[in-house]
Design a protein around this motif. Sequence first.
Motif, PDB file in Angstrom:
ATOM      1  N   GLU A 167      -6.565   5.615  -3.621  1.00 55.79           N
ATOM      2  CA  GLU A 167      -7.140   4.524  -4.419  1.00 55.79           C
ATOM      3  C   GLU A 167      -6.663   3.166  -3.932  1.00 55.79           C
ATOM      4  N   ARG A 168      -5.410   3.080  -3.575  1.00 60.11           N
ATOM      5  CA  ARG A 168      -4.875   1.806  -3.076  1.00 60.11           C
ATOM      6  C   ARG A 168      -5.553   1.409  -1.764  1.00 60.11           C
ATOM      7  N   ARG A 184       0.341   0.902   4.681  1.00 61.74           N
ATOM      8  CA  ARG A 184       1.388   0.072   5.284  1.00 61.74           C
ATOM      9  C   ARG A 184       0.840  -0.686   6.496  1.00 61.74           C
ATOM     10  N   GLY A 185       0.012  -0.019   7.307  1.00 58.51           N
ATOM     11  CA  GLY A 185      -0.587  -0.701   8.448  1.00 58.51           C
ATOM     12  C   GLY A 185      -1.495  -1.840   8.037  1.00 58.51           C
ATOM     13  N   LEU A 186      -2.243  -1.649   6.966  1.00 58.87           N
ATOM     14  CA  LEU A 186      -3.166  -2.685   6.503  1.00 58.87           C
ATOM     15  C   LEU A 186      -2.436  -3.964   6.099  1.00 58.87           C
ATOM     16  N   ARG A 187      -1.204  -3.836   5.639  1.00 61.32           N
ATOM     17  CA  ARG A 187      -0.453  -5.024   5.203  1.00 61.32           C
ATOM     18  C   ARG A 187      -0.317  -6.061   6.320  1.00 61.32           C
ATOM     19  N   THR A 188      -0.269  -5.609   7.568  1.00 63.03           N
ATOM     20  CA  THR A 188      -0.069  -6.535   8.686  1.00 63.03           C
ATOM     21  C   THR A 188      -1.326  -6.696   9.540  1.00 63.03           C
ATOM     22  N   ASP A 237      -2.721  -4.176  -6.083  1.00 56.93           N
ATOM     23  CA  ASP A 237      -1.799  -4.282  -7.211  1.00 56.93           C
ATOM     24  C   ASP A 237      -2.480  -3.756  -8.467  1.00 56.93           C
ATOM     25  N   TRP A 238      -1.801  -2.915  -9.180  1.00 58.94           N
ATOM     26  CA  TRP A 238      -2.273  -2.387 -10.461  1.00 58.94           C
ATOM     27  C   TRP A 238      -3.486  -1.457 -10.327  1.00 58.94           C
ATOM     28  N   LEU A 281       7.698  -1.309  -6.057  1.00 64.14           N
ATOM     29  CA  LEU A 281       7.258  -2.363  -5.150  1.00 64.14           C
ATOM     30  C   LEU A 281       6.646  -1.751  -3.898  1.00 64.14           C
ATOM     31  N   ALA A 282       7.315  -0.725  -3.348  1.00 65.60           N
ATOM     32  CA  ALA A 282       6.735   0.046  -2.253  1.00 65.60           C
ATOM     33  C   ALA A 282       5.927   1.182  -2.869  1.00 65.60           C
ATOM     34  N   PRO A 283       4.651   1.308  -2.538  1.00 65.36           N
ATOM     35  CA  PRO A 283       3.806   2.332  -3.167  1.00 65.36           C
ATOM     36  C   PRO A 283       4.374   3.734  -2.979  1.00 65.36           C
TER      37      PRO A 283
END
Length: 401
Positions: A74-75, A261-265, A26-27, A34-36
Motif C-alpha cells: 500500500e505504501r 526505500r529506493g523510491l525515497r531517493t 504517510d498514514w 518512522l521506518a516502515p
Amino acid sequence: MNKRNNHKELNLDELQNETLVVHADDWVTNDRTLAPAIYYSATFRADNAAEFAEMAGTPRHPQYYTRYGNPVHERVKKVMAELEGTETALVTGSGMGAIATTILALVSAGDHVIAQTRHYMSTAKIMDEMLPRFGVEVTLVEQADVSAFAEAIRPNTKLIMLESPANPTMVITDIAAVVELARPRGIIVVADNTFASPINQRPHDLGVDVVVHSATKYLGGHHDLTAGVICTSEELAERIWHTHISIGSVLSPMDAWLLLRGLRTLPIRVERINANALALAKFLEEQPQIERVYYPGLASHPQHELAKRQMRGFGGMIAFAIKGGYEKTQRFVSALKLSLNAVSLGGVDSLVVHTAAMWEGVMNEEQMRTAGIPSNFVRFSVGIEHIDDLKADILQALQVV
C-alpha cells in the motif's frame, strides 16, 4: 492535533517529487514507526466471521492475503500513484509481471493489438509469440511514424502498447499523438515508462491509460530487488487486479520494502544520472572509435525536439555503436573497469552490455533486425559515479578497439 498528525492535512498535489517520495505514504497504514515496517505475513487474521467476509470480498485488501495485498504494498502504491499522477497503482513481482498481467487482463481472443517494432525483448516475445497463440492479432509499427499507428487501427483494436524511449535503441514515441488516435475509438493505451522514470516523463499527463514499470530498474535503484508497478485508474486497476491474483506475480514484502526505500531517493538519483548521461553522450560523440551515439538529449538525435516536448529529463540510458563490428565491440565491453558488464539498468552503478551478444540468445535474426539491433551495439546504463571517472574508464577501453 499533534505535529505528526498534521501530515493528514498535506495537499499532495502541491508537493514536489523530492517531498512526495518521502511523505506521500504517510498514514497509509496505522504503522507509527518512522521506518516502515515489513509485514512478512502471507495471511492476516480476522476478529470474527463478518470481518473475514468483508476482507475476502474487498478487492486489493491490504491485510487479507499477501497475494491480494500487503500493508507495505500500500505504501509503494501510494507513492507511485502520486509520482505518475494516476488514481492508484498495483505492484507485481517483476516488470514483466506488470506488463504481461496488464496485457492479458485487457485483451481477449479476437481482439487486435498494436505494438512497436522496438520493445524490450520479453515484451516483443509476448507480441510475436504469446498473444497469437491465444487468438489475439498483433500489428507491429515503426514507433517514430505516427501515421503507421493510424493505418494499423482496425475495428477490433483494443490496445496500443508503447515504450518510450525504447529499449535498447532510444527511439521516441509521440505519446500524445498516439493517444489522440486511440481515445475517440475507445482503445486503451499502455506505456512502459521504465527507461524514463516518472521523474523524467509522465505518460498519464499525455493521456495514457496505464503506465507500467520494471521497478527493478530506476525505481529500486540499487540492483537488489525485482518488482513491477502498474499505475492507472481505479476502474482499470480492478480489472487488472483480478488477472493479477490468478497469474500470481506477487511482490514479496521484503522487495516491496526495498522498493519503497529506493523510491525515497529516486529524484536525487535521477537528477545526477541525467547530468552524467548527457555529459557522457556528448563525450562519446567526440571519440573517433564511436560510429554513432543514440541519446534523446543530443541535438543529433532525430527526435530530439519531440523528446524535449514530452520529457523533463533525458534519462540515464545511452546506446552507441563501435566502429569495427562485433569483435571490437566485445573487446571494448570487456576492457571497461568501472562500468560493470551485467544485465539490467537504472541503478547507482553504471552497467554496460553488448546488446547483440545479450539478445541473440533469446531472439532470432529476424527479430533482431526488426528491433534495430546491429552487431556493434552497446547499451550503457549511466550510474551516479563521478563523470570524470566514467570518461576515463571509457577512454582506456577505447584504446583496445
